[in-house]
Design a protein around this motif. Sequence first.
Motif, PDB file in Angstrom:
ATOM      1  N   ARG A 385     -46.165  -1.524  32.682  1.00  0.00           N
ATOM      2  CA  ARG A 385     -46.291  -0.942  34.010  1.00  0.00           C
ATOM      3  C   ARG A 385     -46.464  -2.059  35.031  1.00  0.00           C
ATOM      4  O   ARG A 385     -47.492  -2.748  35.050  1.00  0.00           O
ATOM      5  N   VAL A 386     -45.439  -2.265  35.854  1.00  0.00           N
ATOM      6  CA  VAL A 386     -45.518  -3.278  36.903  1.00  0.00           C
ATOM      7  C   VAL A 386     -45.481  -2.623  38.282  1.00  0.00           C
ATOM      8  O   VAL A 386     -45.051  -3.220  39.264  1.00  0.00           O
ATOM      9  N   ASP A 387     -45.940  -1.373  38.340  1.00  0.00           N
ATOM     10  CA  ASP A 387     -46.149  -0.720  39.637  1.00  0.00           C
ATOM     11  C   ASP A 387     -47.606  -0.948  40.036  1.00  0.00           C
ATOM     12  O   ASP A 387     -48.258  -1.847  39.518  1.00  0.00           O
ATOM     13  N   GLY A 388     -48.137  -0.153  40.939  1.00  0.00           N
ATOM     14  CA  GLY A 388     -49.527  -0.356  41.357  1.00  0.00           C
ATOM     15  C   GLY A 388     -49.711  -1.734  41.959  1.00  0.00           C
ATOM     16  O   GLY A 388     -48.909  -2.192  42.770  1.00  0.00           O
ATOM     17  N   PHE A 389     -50.749  -2.448  41.569  1.00  0.00           N
ATOM     18  CA  PHE A 389     -51.043  -3.756  42.128  1.00  0.00           C
ATOM     19  C   PHE A 389     -49.912  -4.753  41.879  1.00  0.00           C
ATOM     20  O   PHE A 389     -49.628  -5.611  42.712  1.00  0.00           O
ATOM     21  N   HIS A 390     -49.263  -4.664  40.717  1.00  0.00           N
ATOM     22  CA  HIS A 390     -48.189  -5.607  40.390  1.00  0.00           C
ATOM     23  C   HIS A 390     -46.973  -5.435  41.306  1.00  0.00           C
ATOM     24  O   HIS A 390     -46.159  -6.347  41.435  1.00  0.00           O
ATOM     25  N   ALA A 391     -46.831  -4.273  41.941  1.00  0.00           N
ATOM     26  CA  ALA A 391     -45.645  -3.997  42.758  1.00  0.00           C
ATOM     27  C   ALA A 391     -45.598  -4.817  44.042  1.00  0.00           C
ATOM     28  O   ALA A 391     -44.574  -4.819  44.737  1.00  0.00           O
ATOM     29  N   ALA A 392     -46.658  -5.530  44.373  1.00  0.00           N
ATOM     30  CA  ALA A 392     -46.622  -6.412  45.539  1.00  0.00           C
ATOM     31  C   ALA A 392     -45.706  -7.616  45.309  1.00  0.00           C
ATOM     32  O   ALA A 392     -45.357  -8.321  46.258  1.00  0.00           O
ATOM     33  N   VAL A 393     -45.317  -7.846  44.048  1.00  0.00           N
ATOM     34  CA  VAL A 393     -44.376  -8.915  43.716  1.00  0.00           C
ATOM     35  C   VAL A 393     -43.017  -8.266  43.474  1.00  0.00           C
ATOM     36  O   VAL A 393     -42.878  -7.395  42.610  1.00  0.00           O
ATOM     37  N   ASP A 394     -42.001  -8.674  44.228  1.00  0.00           N
ATOM     38  CA  ASP A 394     -40.691  -8.028  44.128  1.00  0.00           C
ATOM     39  C   ASP A 394     -40.025  -8.242  42.775  1.00  0.00           C
ATOM     40  O   ASP A 394     -39.351  -7.349  42.264  1.00  0.00           O
ATOM     41  N   ASP A 395     -40.178  -9.410  42.205  1.00  0.00           N
ATOM     42  CA  ASP A 395     -39.550  -9.712  40.919  1.00  0.00           C
ATOM     43  C   ASP A 395     -40.488  -9.272  39.800  1.00  0.00           C
ATOM     44  O   ASP A 395     -41.548  -9.883  39.585  1.00  0.00           O
ATOM     45  N   PRO A 396     -40.160  -8.227  39.037  1.00  0.00           N
ATOM     46  CA  PRO A 396     -41.088  -7.732  38.026  1.00  0.00           C
ATOM     47  C   PRO A 396     -41.334  -8.724  36.894  1.00  0.00           C
ATOM     48  O   PRO A 396     -42.399  -8.680  36.262  1.00  0.00           O
ATOM     49  N   VAL A 397     -40.384  -9.619  36.622  1.00  0.00           N
ATOM     50  CA  VAL A 397     -40.609 -10.617  35.579  1.00  0.00           C
ATOM     51  C   VAL A 397     -41.663 -11.621  36.027  1.00  0.00           C
ATOM     52  O   VAL A 397     -42.538 -12.024  35.251  1.00  0.00           O
ATOM     53  N   VAL A 398     -41.614 -12.016  37.294  1.00  0.00           N
ATOM     54  CA  VAL A 398     -42.634 -12.911  37.834  1.00  0.00           C
ATOM     55  C   VAL A 398     -43.988 -12.207  37.875  1.00  0.00           C
ATOM     56  O   VAL A 398     -45.016 -12.796  37.528  1.00  0.00           O
ATOM     57  N   ALA A 399     -44.001 -10.947  38.286  1.00  0.00           N
ATOM     58  CA  ALA A 399     -45.256 -10.194  38.307  1.00  0.00           C
ATOM     59  C   ALA A 399     -45.882 -10.137  36.915  1.00  0.00           C
ATOM     60  O   ALA A 399     -47.103 -10.305  36.746  1.00  0.00           O
ATOM     61  N   PHE A 400     -45.048  -9.907  35.909  1.00  0.00           N
ATOM     62  CA  PHE A 400     -45.511  -9.833  34.521  1.00  0.00           C
ATOM     63  C   PHE A 400     -45.996 -11.190  34.023  1.00  0.00           C
ATOM     64  O   PHE A 400     -47.070 -11.304  33.418  1.00  0.00           O
ATOM     65  N   ALA A 401     -45.214 -12.242  34.271  1.00  0.00           N
ATOM     66  CA  ALA A 401     -45.498 -13.542  33.677  1.00  0.00           C
ATOM     67  C   ALA A 401     -46.589 -14.310  34.405  1.00  0.00           C
ATOM     68  O   ALA A 401     -47.392 -14.997  33.765  1.00  0.00           O
ATOM     69  N   PHE A 402     -46.647 -14.205  35.741  1.00  0.00           N
ATOM     70  CA  PHE A 402     -47.594 -15.000  36.502  1.00  0.00           C
ATOM     71  C   PHE A 402     -48.936 -14.313  36.698  1.00  0.00           C
ATOM     72  O   PHE A 402     -49.945 -14.982  36.902  1.00  0.00           O
ATOM     73  N   GLY A 403     -48.949 -13.009  36.672  1.00  0.00           N
ATOM     74  CA  GLY A 403     -50.181 -12.290  36.943  1.00  0.00           C
ATOM     75  C   GLY A 403     -50.966 -11.986  35.680  1.00  0.00           C
ATOM     76  O   GLY A 403     -50.645 -12.454  34.589  1.00  0.00           O
ATOM     77  N   THR A 404     -52.015 -11.195  35.819  1.00  0.00           N
ATOM     78  CA  THR A 404     -52.726 -10.715  34.646  1.00  0.00           C
ATOM     79  C   THR A 404     -51.820  -9.761  33.877  1.00  0.00           C
ATOM     80  O   THR A 404     -50.913  -9.146  34.446  1.00  0.00           O
ATOM     81  N   THR A 405     -52.040  -9.631  32.600  1.00  0.00           N
ATOM     82  CA  THR A 405     -51.185  -8.793  31.775  1.00  0.00           C
ATOM     83  C   THR A 405     -51.234  -7.345  32.254  1.00  0.00           C
ATOM     84  O   THR A 405     -52.315  -6.752  32.338  1.00  0.00           O
ATOM     85  N   PRO A 406     -50.083  -6.753  32.583  1.00  0.00           N
ATOM     86  CA  PRO A 406     -50.088  -5.377  33.081  1.00  0.00           C
ATOM     87  C   PRO A 406     -50.325  -4.376  31.966  1.00  0.00           C
ATOM     88  O   PRO A 406     -50.208  -4.709  30.774  1.00  0.00           O
ATOM     89  N   PRO A 407     -50.649  -3.129  32.310  1.00  0.00           N
ATOM     90  CA  PRO A 407     -50.833  -2.100  31.277  1.00  0.00           C
ATOM     91  C   PRO A 407     -49.558  -1.919  30.458  1.00  0.00           C
ATOM     92  O   PRO A 407     -48.443  -1.994  30.977  1.00  0.00           O
ATOM     93  N   LEU A 408     -49.724  -1.667  29.182  1.00  0.00           N
ATOM     94  CA  LEU A 408     -48.602  -1.449  28.267  1.00  0.00           C
ATOM     95  C   LEU A 408     -48.366   0.053  28.125  1.00  0.00           C
ATOM     96  O   LEU A 408     -49.150   0.761  27.495  1.00  0.00           O
ATOM     97  N   GLN A 409     -47.302   0.528  28.743  1.00  0.00           N
ATOM     98  CA  GLN A 409     -47.033   1.960  28.731  1.00  0.00           C
ATOM     99  C   GLN A 409     -46.605   2.460  27.354  1.00  0.00           C
ATOM    100  O   GLN A 409     -47.018   3.518  26.906  1.00  0.00           O
ATOM    101  N   ARG A 410     -45.755   1.677  26.684  1.00  0.00           N
ATOM    102  CA  ARG A 410     -45.279   2.083  25.361  1.00  0.00           C
ATOM    103  C   ARG A 410     -44.903   0.838  24.566  1.00  0.00           C
ATOM    104  O   ARG A 410     -44.347  -0.115  25.120  1.00  0.00           O
ATOM    105  N   LEU A 411     -45.199   0.854  23.285  1.00  0.00           N
ATOM    106  CA  LEU A 411     -44.756  -0.195  22.373  1.00  0.00           C
ATOM    107  C   LEU A 411     -44.109   0.465  21.175  1.00  0.00           C
ATOM    108  O   LEU A 411     -44.728   1.266  20.477  1.00  0.00           O
TER     109      LEU A 411
END
Length: 452
Positions: A385-411
């Motif tokens: 999940r890269v919505d919510g707070f992570h959505a302030a970063v347009d590139d979801p890969v950067v949001a995932f890699a540079f930020g804190t680990t986002p919630p895992l919706q499904r594995l």
Amino acid sequence: MTIVIENAHVVTVSGDEYPGGHIVVDGDRITAVGPGPAPSAGGDAERIDGTGCLATPGLVNTHHHLFQWASQGLAVDNTLFEWLTTLYRPWSKMDAEVVAGAASAGLGWLAKSGCTTSTDHHYLFPKGRGDLFAAEVEAAAEMGVRFHPCRGSMDRGESQGGLPPDEVVEDLDTVLAETEAAIDRYHDPSPGSMLRVAVAPCSPFTVTRELLVRSAELARAKGVRLHTHLAETLDEEEHTTEQFGMTPTEYMDSIGWLGPDVWLAHCVHLHDTDIKRLAETRTGTAHCPSSNARLGAGIARVSRLLEEGAAVGLGVDGSASAELVPLAGEIRQAIYMQRARSGPTALTARQALEMATLGGARCLGRAGEIGTLEPGKLADVALWRVDGFHAAVDDPVVAFAFGTTPPLQRLLVGGRTVVDGDSLVTVPQDEAGRRGADAHRRLMRLAEEVLR
């Protein structure tokens, strides 16, 4: 069972990205990946709305010591050699019950951080303590993750110039017999396998030359892979130079321990010639940035290894040298440490994600099955999940890699759900955590005398 993921930002890692893309899973395989809505599927398909999510291949953990979950928080300010000599004492008292609980918690924690395939390097087998290898194999099967346990060993105690106390090492014949028995009992080389065994003497300073040579012969005769620690600290280089007159990499090369069937943990202190030799021989490296930092070992030259074309994966290492480190978090740690060493272009978000997925698959010899999202590959998929707070970063890969680990919706592991809504489902999450805490308390009781 057919599963359809739609409206996600799909990163295949093999080259393409699909904002608002889809993934179709049939059974244990991916059957379609692409832009826009998925092709029509049967009415009984499970449809997952991936809006606000990033889809990546499942992460691959290339180095771990699961038993160490039970000894976290000890020797927190020590160098590697100090840390080892302190912890060998309580580890010598562990039993199969400790290993089972530690493995359950450790694998559950990995799954919650997007890991679908994990190795484990178990190298210490106290006598009369039950079947420790079986305990972790059973924990992985219950958790539902793909597992590559490495039957480790030590046969060079203090009396032979090694680091571990003599009471925790095994003799050569026992090591070879038990390693071969583990391969015969557990190794599954079939396509889609959930369980493959590797041969893994602990390190050049804890095993004899003969054990290294004989282990390589055994692994190659059985068609399994080889793994060990290498060049983790400057102390190790001083040790091997004094003992063998060579650097760690030169020593392992001299006895046939480099090649496409080998991956090595850490490789922090490599010379330019070492890096070129690893690349030439297609030897893999398991990069464990948090553990290297925690022990003050240094920063591996990962960017240079990648430039030379070497296979590099990520590993969390044992929990006792990297407490509660999530595998996804090692993506960020790897990026930041390479940039701290070599500047802001040293490692990109996508390069680090590739290390955590395809790089790890290459280390384990499974790049044809896992590590990318492509039709025909195993359905090992992480949906973040890269919505919510992570959505302030347009590139979801950067949001995932540079930020804190986002919630895992499904594995998904082979199409089977292991995590749903950021919670374990194969083993109840609270239960896995309790098992790990119980394992710690049990080990501390068993080791009470040696810890005084």
